[in-house]
Enzyme design. Structure first.
Site, PDB file in Angstrom:
ATOM      1  N   THR A  43       9.859   2.666  -2.286  1.00 24.42           N
ATOM      2  CA  THR A  43      10.431   1.790  -3.302  1.00 24.42           C
ATOM      3  C   THR A  43      11.513   2.625  -3.948  1.00 24.42           C
ATOM      4  OG1 THR A  43       8.427   0.522  -3.596  1.00 24.42           O
ATOM      5  CG2 THR A  43       9.792   0.708  -5.550  1.00 24.42           C
ATOM      6  N   ASN A  96       8.435  -3.039  -0.444  1.00 24.95           N
ATOM      7  CA  ASN A  96       7.045  -2.587  -0.295  1.00 24.95           C
ATOM      8  C   ASN A  96       6.952  -1.380   0.623  1.00 24.95           C
ATOM      9  OD1 ASN A  96       4.430  -2.584  -1.162  1.00 24.95           O
ATOM     10  ND2 ASN A  96       3.710  -3.887   0.483  1.00 24.95           N
TER      11      ASN A  96
HETATM   12  O1  DON Z   1       5.257  -3.718  -6.407  1.00 17.77           O
HETATM   13  C1  DON Z   1       4.498  -2.821  -6.063  1.00 17.77           C
HETATM   14  O2  DON Z   1       3.634  -2.359  -6.780  1.00 17.77           O
HETATM   15  C2  DON Z   1       4.663  -2.229  -4.669  1.00 17.77           C
HETATM   16  N1  DON Z   1       5.259  -3.188  -3.786  1.00 17.77           N
HETATM   17  C3  DON Z   1       5.496  -0.991  -4.774  1.00 17.77           C
HETATM   18  C4  DON Z   1       5.537  -0.293  -3.452  1.00 17.77           C
HETATM   19  C5  DON Z   1       5.909   1.123  -3.580  1.00 17.77           C
HETATM   20  O3  DON Z   1       6.155   1.651  -4.641  1.00 17.77           O
HETATM   21  C6  DON Z   1       5.944   1.884  -2.324  1.00 17.77           C
HETATM   22  N2  DON Z   1       6.310   3.257  -2.572  1.00 17.77           N
HETATM   23  N3  DON Z   1       5.806   4.225  -2.380  1.00 17.77           N
END
Ligand code: DON
Length: 592
Positions: free
Chosen positions: A403, A423
């Protein structure tokens, strides 16, 4: 299961458990009068006053940008130099990250932009979270026996929600920015057309996801060599189709993505594979402005993301729990133990109560109220861990860079904390032909079955169950922390670890640490379930490990670094502005 077109049913999350209510009543002896369920905390204090104290005048100061890749920070700088404000720069930086950090966020995903307008102190959160398609159903990722179908919610176009980021670009530019999208998207378009040199982190992610990318011919064409191999470092990654899609947005705003040629290509690609998107899903997507959550911790004002992110609720709840302890009066192990116990309780609330505010009634005012936290605190012993299964209520790979986060401050004092995602690395791995857009796999952030862990081992219940047009619960926590002396803009990727990282970063800032020290500090994490403290090498000393184990904590040293934090700090008295990007990544904090 709701057939298409049926109005969403509103679920009521379970009420606060008697256990906490009793503890809280016993401890504080009063019953706080809560605001209506689902109502956010009061809006930000007006500019110029903070908890009744005069705020120091905003002296002429510098602008600052911190993002996960230098080319993206520079895109923001370019747009500020053209007369844009922090909100225009947020469009430029997030669009550039969609190009140069394609592993982590993009047009095919979504996120949250937390905004502060300096002129009047107005604060808001632009919710550009992906939505479930209208034909999504509660059990869509379960087989006939009710068991989760392997990879169904993480790979391929069925895993993708309707993206929000392109709609946010137009919304931000029109409502808060000063420049047209043609200007703020220009750097991203240029980077997509001319290419960016492949760097180690993206190369590693390509290697890791190669099989998945091979299954999507358009994604393979961009990220792999003609014979399907991983490109060499420094290879120019050109994305001409993505440049066209960005140009359509620059020319027509959100319509350029959600209707017309791009929308048709997106939907035909999705439907030709396993997906269920319709043109109506795209055309119907809207960002929503939500009131940020506001808390107070030892005189600092903490402004953070509202649902459908759990980030703000959990960070503020944990800080409220900790506010009853003097973290400076206890030894280092006890301090970490208390922070872990606060994390355990805040993540438990996440699992039980939280979901999309348009679908679920949540006891938000209670969850972020100091009185509720006092109840939670009363079950914490200073010398002993409490196993999560003693709290009433109900091996993924924790990776930290899938992210992305941006922190921006302009010379007027406007600020943005924005966290965006597709994601997992490369999202669903699917790129509909001719669009250049990698689709997200954010549907996995729903609880696909009560109690079944998602890719981040997070569990949930019906509050975060799948329903048509619903937004899945996020952990993303773009946050402002403001004291009478200064402010910090903070956020990070990291899936479920985002909340604990922002919590630790906030404590660090309030302890007087610099931006550079905050982003490099070693991290530890507890998320209620699994009942384990995960920590980065070096986060706990040998003594602390022994003492925490003796208190009953189960510890596990994570075998990788996590997070990619972006922090800006501004000291009002000296006017000093610092921008720092996490040394775990290769980002850039610029001050100029
Ligand atoms: O919105 C969320 O909580 C997740 N989709 C975030 C994903 C994420 O941070 C992946 N990174 N390491």
């Amino acid at each position: 299961m709701s057939p298409r077109g049926e109005a969403p049913t509103t679920q009521r999350a379970p009420s606060i458990h008697l256990f906490f209510v009793m503890a809280w009543l016993a401890l504080v002896g009063v019953v706080a009068v809560p605001r209506a369920f689902g109502e956010a905390a009061p809006a930000a204090a007006p500019s110029g006053r903070l908890h009744g104290q005069p705020r120091l005048p905003a002296v002429a100061h510098k602008a600052a940008i911190a993002s996960a890749y230098p080319l993206a920070s520079e895109a923001g700088q370019e747009v500020l130099a053209k007369g844009g404000n922090a909100f225009d720069a947020a469009v430029a930086v997030s669009a550039a990250l969609a190009v140069v950090e394609p592993t982590s966020s993009g047009l095919g995903g979504g996120g949250f932009y937390l905004l502060h307008r300096q002129r009047d102190g107005f604060e808001t959160m632009v919710d550009a979270r992906e939505k479930a398609p209208a034909t999504a159903t509660r059990d869509m990722y379960l087989d006939k026996a009710g068991n989760p179908i392997a990879d169904a919610s993480t790979e391929g176009s069925l895993a993708a929600g309707i993206p929000g980021e392109p709609a946010a670009f137009e919304y931000l530019a029109r409502k808060y920015g000063k420049l047209p999208l043609k200007v703020s998207l220009a750097p991203a378009i240029r980077l997509a057309r001319e290419g960016f040199p492949l760097y180690a982190r993206v190369q590693g992610a390509i290697r890791y996801k190669r099989e998945q990318l091979l299954r999507s011919p358009d994604a393979a064409k961009v990220f792999l060599t003609a014979d399907g191999a991983v490109p060499e470092l420094g290879t120019l990654i050109k994305q001409p189709d993505l440049a066209h899609t960005l140009e359509a947005i620059a020319a027509q705003g959100a319509k350029g993505f959600y209707t017309g040629r791009v929308a048709q290509d997106l939907v035909s690609g999705v439907r030709a594979t396993s997906g269920i998107w319709t043109l109506a899903d795209l055309e119907g997507y809207r960002v929503v402005e939500r009131k940020p959550l506001v808390g107070e911790y030892h005189g600092a004002r903490v402004v953070s993301a509202a649902p459908p992110s759990s980030g703000g609720v959990a960070v503020i709840d944990a800080l409220n729990i900790l506010s009853g302890f003097d973290l400076h009066a206890v030894d280092a192990t006890t301090r970490k133990h208390l922070v872990i116990e606060a994390m355990r309780r805040a993540y438990r609330d996440r699992a039980i109560y939280l979901g999309d505010p348009d679908f679920v009634q949540m006891p938000l005012p209670q969850l972020i109220s100091p009185d509720y936290a006092a109840g939670q605190r009363s079950s914490i012993r200073t010398d002993k861990a409490m196993p999560s299964d003693l709290l009433p209520g109900i091996e993924p790979e924790p990776m930290g860079m899938q992210t992305t986060h941006i922190s921006i401050l302009d010379a007027e004092g406007n600020r943005v904390a924005g966290t965006f995602s597709i994601n997992l690395f490369f999202g669903s791995g699917y790129m509909p032909p001719k669009t250049g857009v990698l689709l997200n796999d954010t549907m996995d952030d729903f609880s696909i079955k009560s109690g079944t862990p998602n890719a981040f081992a997070l569990v949930g219940n019906a509050a975060n169950g799948i329903a048509p047009n619903k937004r899945s619960l996020s952990s993303m926590a773009p946050t402002f922390v403001e004291t009478p002396k200064g402010l910090m803009i903070i956020g990070t990727p990291g899936g479920s670890y985002i909340i604990s990282m922002v919590l630790l970063g906030t404590l660090d800032y309030l302890d007087g640490m610099s931006a550079a020290d905050i982003v490099k500090d070693r991290r530890y994490h507890h998320q209620y379930l699994p009942d384990v403290v995960d920590y980065e090498k070096g986060a706990l000393s040998e003594t602390e490990i022994a003492q925490l184990e003796a208190m009953g904590h189960k510890l596990k040293e994570g075998n990788r670094l996590w997070g990619n934090m972006e922090v800006i700090t501004w000291d009002y008295a000296s006017g000093k502005v610092e921008a720092a990007s996490d040394p775990r990544g290769e980002g850039a904090g610029l001050v100029y």
